[in-house]
Design a protein around this motif. Structure first.
Motif: not given
Length: 962
Positions: A420-421, A424, A428, A460, A467, A471, A473-474
């Motif tokens: 996922p990281e 993302l 981005r 995600l 959203h 978390d 950072s997300k």
């Protein structure tokens, strides 16, 4: 043969001749010996007309398929000989038969094969091979027959009875024992003989090998001589697509995981050394699409092997399998990123399964991480629209791209599960760099950047769209992207795809605006101006109307400062556009429904005092009422039917819009709190006169009916004074459909107000029933399916009405109709339970009967009801399930039987031992039930557990039916 009728077989013949030919065909099908005439005509080549030859084969096909067992041994022999002599004649024909005739002949051969092979014609293939030998015409027919046999035996799309399935399995087993090695040898000879001289026959043969490989011993095909020949075909342009498909079928065959791995690896080595892995050198996209499918098959086969080996604990071989998979990833990526979507689409399965493996590994190597990133970039690139995509007039190509995008979305979701990281961060990066320079970037790149942000919401997942919490950072990454989206000015981009993606994304991430509410005004402006509801494209306006209503509803707490401004700005979009002024409004009436709903939601959820809400609601609804009155007067005077219809449509829209504003209320409480009851009562008074309009009844009644349904929820008993006259009008000269739609309204009123509406129901009960019976008794054409269906639906509605009345504790409504009418009603319920093969209605009828027994079946029930129970209700509980049409394998019918059991249990509960005595001594003996079964039945009935009796009853009727 009737030569005149045969003329009608020509596709250019006129319809009279064609009808005659069809009738003649039906006549020949039933005639006991017509097939012999056709067999003779084929064997002796009496006719040269292709359509007549085809026709003769059709008659033979019908004979073999449906009436073969009726023939004598000699006649069956004649059919076999006819086909063989026809086949022999094909070897000598100067011209081959047309393809459609060859295919039909092959089907007849195949039908005869499945009928005769196990009994009278075990030498079927040897007989055919001895006729055709290696003659190209004969080989063509032999291969077509093999394909037809394969589809008779293994085609998944053909539904077979269990008897046919058993027969097919037996045929395949017998073929494997007796003739498959010889068939395989014949294929090898055909391929070797024709590979350079007759590509058509060679391709047909490769197709046969591919079809049969799934159910014959693989070692007959997966051996050096066959594989080497197939690999040779991969280098011959006219053969390579079929060779590719054939190899795919071989690779797809289920086998031991280690053997499969060896087979795939040896194939890959040869293909690689022959240069097939150099995708960029290949220009033939059709071949590459097949090749991509083959690589996909090889990749997925290796993954299946890896999964099995891991499961079996064979770590060493599993490691080897994983190594083999990894070495194919570079090729997979080349195919995935290929500009042709078919080539790319064919490899997605391998890609998806590979990611699934990575998800299961405890830690990823650097190479695997690089692979994940490469797949991600490929997906992002392939999601992009191309220049040719036609947004204004989407056709088949566009639909295929939309489907392909859905496949890519699944890959993106899988990527999110693996890393996922990384996903993302990649999105981005693409999003930020694209939106920085959106003014100078091509539309497809801007669209895909926003699309990726939109897709992250599902890739995600979080609960309830949260959203922007959890978390950190997300949340901050998504917040940054959303902020960029709404402040960059990209909503002004001049392309519909970008505009729509902007609005879709804003609505999907509506929770962002609770975190940063300062951005709401600029997004509202985008919705309200030329970017949204006033856009030049009707498609954008329409979608925006829906999205706007969602946006406002989800953020209703934040809307307060903007309400009056929004209402002013949407004023012109609420105009009811009458049909006569030729004025084309910006929104369709369906889109306007969303705008009315939005207006209602804004007013009702505002923090204004009740007087202000009431005033705003009046402003919203008064123009509709005024327009309605004017248009209704106009309608009464208009002669032209088309004009009448458009006026009625417009009136219907007005009622629909008013109904839609009430969606903002959940119940009467909220209507009262907003002080809006009066406005809606005014609407009711305005709309009800439309019910007495003699023109365009269907459309006007349907609109007013829907409005009444809503008002029963919003105004509750305040509606009641209007119901009697409304009902009276709706029952005047009505059709089945009108009644069917009117009954739910009465059911809603009955269930909601119960005793309050008892006087009204008593008064309108018989008029409603008369209207229903009048429609049900109307004569209809015997084969008029739609009339029969309408009557069935009306019958269901009628029983549903009686169920509501009895179930709402209002049986006195029926009881007070006078003895004769009560009996008439009860008889219709008995008929519904027994006579009509409609399990849904039967179930309802038994529910009504058990309710009436519960209410009236005791000692103090109405006079004569106990007699009715024994004379009619008890017999109904037996006669209905004993009917041939009462199918106990059908789920709905089982539910009806279950209610039938409840009815019998209720009779026993209310009448006690008397009921058992009646069953034991009178009723069951009259049905010739054996004494021990009667005993068993009565014991089951007296069990305290109702479930025991329900189960017993099913068994009882299963035994009773032949």
């Amino acid at each position: 043969m009737d030569e005149q009728a045969l003329l009608g077989l020509n596709p250019n013949a006129d319809s009279d001749f064609r009808q005659r030919a069809l009738a003649y065909f039906e006549q020949l099908k039933i005639s006991p010996d017509a097939w012999q005439v056709c067999a003779e005509a084929l064997a002796q080549r009496t006719y040269s007309d292709d359509h007549i030859k085809f026709f003769c084969f059709q008659v033979l096909e019908h004979q073999v398929k449906y009436k073969y067992s009726e023939l004598t041994t000699v006649q069956q022999q004649l059919i076999r000989e006819t086909l063989i002599s026809w086949l022999q004649a094909q070897m000598l024909n100067p011209q081959p038969e047309k393809t459609f005739i060859r295919n039909k002949a092959a089907q007849v051969f195949a039908l005869l094969f499945v009928t005769e092979y196990l009994t009278r014609w075990p030498k079927f293939f040897f007989d055919i091979l001895s006729v055709v030998d290696l003659n190209p015409r004969g080989v063509d027919l032999y291969l077509r027959i093999l394909m037809a046999i394969d589809s008779e035996l293994v085609d998944r799309d053909v539904v077979h009875t269990s008897e046919e399935a058993r027969r097919n399995t037996l045929i395949k087993d017998t073929m494997r024992e007796q003739c498959i090695p010889n068939l395989v040898e014949s294929w090898y000879q055909i391929l070797q003989n024709y590979q350079y001289t007759n590509s058509e026959v060679t391709c047909q043969c490769l197709e046969v090998v591919g079809a049969y490989v799934s159910w014959i011993d693989l070692s007959l095909i997966a051996n050096d001589r066959f594989i080497n020949m197939l690999l040779g075909h991969m280098s011959i342009e006219v053969l390579r697509e079929e060779a590719c498909d054939c190899l795919f079928e071989i690779v797809n065959k289920g086998m031991d995981p280690v053997d499969k791995m060896k087979l795939v690896e040896s194939l890959c080595q040869v293909l690689q050394s022959a240069g097939f892995f150099s995708i960029d050198q290949e220009e033939d996209v059709d071949f590459l699409a097949r090749f991509s499918k083959l690589v996909n098959g090889m990749g997925q086969s290796l993954i299946v092997s890896w999964t099995k080996l891991i499961k079996n604990g064979d770590i060493k071989n599993a490691q080897e399998a994983l190594q083999a998979i990894e070495t194919k990833v570079a090729l997979m990526l080349q195919l995935l990123i290929h500009e042709d979507d078919d080539i790319s689409s064919n490899i997605i399965g391998f890609c998806y399964d590979y990611l699934h493996i990575l998800k299961q590994l405890p830690v990823l190597s650097d190479q695997q991480k690089a692979n994940v990133e490469a797949i991600m970039l490929a997906v992002m690139k392939k999601l992009t629209y191309d220049e040719e995509y036609n947004f204004e007039n989407e056709g088949e190509d566009e639909a295929m791209f939309v489907e392909y995008r859905k496949q890519l979305k699944l890959l993106l979701d899988r990527l999110a599960q693996v890393s996922p990281e990384l996903l993302l961060a990649s999105v981005r990066r693409v999003f930020s760099s694209t939106l920085q320079n959106w003014q100078t970037t091509r539309f497809m790149e801007v669209e895909v950047a926003i699309r990726l942000l939109y897709m992250l919401a599902e890739a995600l997942p979080v609960s309830h769209g949260a959203h922007f919490s959890g978390d950190v950072s997300k949340a901050s990454a998504l917040q940054d992207m959303m902020r960029t989206l709404v402040t960059s000015g990209v909503s002004s981009y001049q392309h519909t795809s970008v505009t729509l993606e902007f609005f879709e994304t804003v609505v999907r991430y509506e929770k962002f605006f609770t975190v940063e509410p300062q951005h709401i005004p600029c997004v509202l402006m985008a919705f309200l101006d030329h970017r949204g509801l006033r856009h030049s494209s009707p498609k954008v306006r329409s979608r925006t109307a829906y999205l706007f209503s969602r946006f406002v509803k989800s953020l209703n707490k934040q809307m307060n400062p903007f309400i009056e401004d929004i209402l002013n700005r949407i004023q012109d979009l609420l105009e009811l556009s009458p049909p006569e002024n030729g004025y084309q409004s910006l929104l369709s009436s369906d889109d306007q429904l969303f705008i009315y709903e939005t207006a209602g939601v804004l007013i009702v959820n505002s923090e204004y005092p009740a007087e202000r809400k009431q005033a705003l609601m009046r402003n919203l609804l008064t123009p509709l009422m005024e327009k309605f009155k004017i248009l209704l007067e106009k309608l009464m005077l208009v002669q032209d039917e088309e004009r009448q219809a458009s006026l009625a449509d417009c009136l219907n829209h007005a009622v629909g819009f008013a109904s839609r504003t009430s969606k903002a209320f959940s119940n009467k409480q909220t209507v009262k709190q907003c002080g809006c009851s009066e406005v809606y009562l005014d609407c009711l008074q305005t709309f009800l006169p439309a019910l007495s309009c003699p023109l365009q009844k269907d459309i006007l009644r349907s609109g007013v009916r829907t409005f009444l349904h809503r008002m029963i929820i919003c105004l509750e008993e305040e509606v009641l004074p209007f119901i009697p006259s409304a009902s009276e009008h709706m029952l005047k000269d009505c059709e089945a459909k009108d009644l069917q739609e009117f009954i739910p309204l009465i059911n809603q009123i009955t269930a909601k107000f119960k005793i309050q509406v008892s006087p009204f129901l008593q008064q309108m009960f018989m008029p409603l029933l008369h209207a229903i019976f009048e429609v049900l008794l109307r004569p209809a054409e015997e084969n008029d399916q739609s009339a029969a269906l309408e009557k069935q639906m009306l019958r269901r509605s009628y029983f549903a009405f009686l169920q509501t009345v009895t179930g709402s504790g209002m049986s006195e409504v029926i009881a007070n109709q006078g003895a004769e009418n009560v009996e008439r009603v009860l008889v219709t319920v008995i008929q519904g339970a027994v006579e009509y093969p409609d399990p849904i209605a039967q179930k309802t009828c038994f529910i009504i009967l058990s309710k009436l027994v519960e209410l009236w079946g005791g000692k103090d029930g109405p006079v004569g009801f106990a007699d009715f129970v024994y004379k009619h209700i008890v017999p109904a509980c037996f006669l209905a399930p004993l009917k041939q049409t009462f199918d106990l394998a059908d789920a709905q019918t089982v539910l009806a039987l279950s209610e039938c059991a409840v009815t019998l249990k209720t009779i026993h509960l209310k009448r006690g031992p008397e009921c058992v005595q009646y069953l034991q001594q009178e009723y069951l003996p009259s049905l010739q039930v054996a004494p021990e079964i009667i005993q068993e039945f009565c014991q089951a009935l007296q069990q305290p557990d109702a479930k025991v009796f329900k189960n017993y009853l099913k068994v009882f009727f299963q035994r009773a039916k032949p």
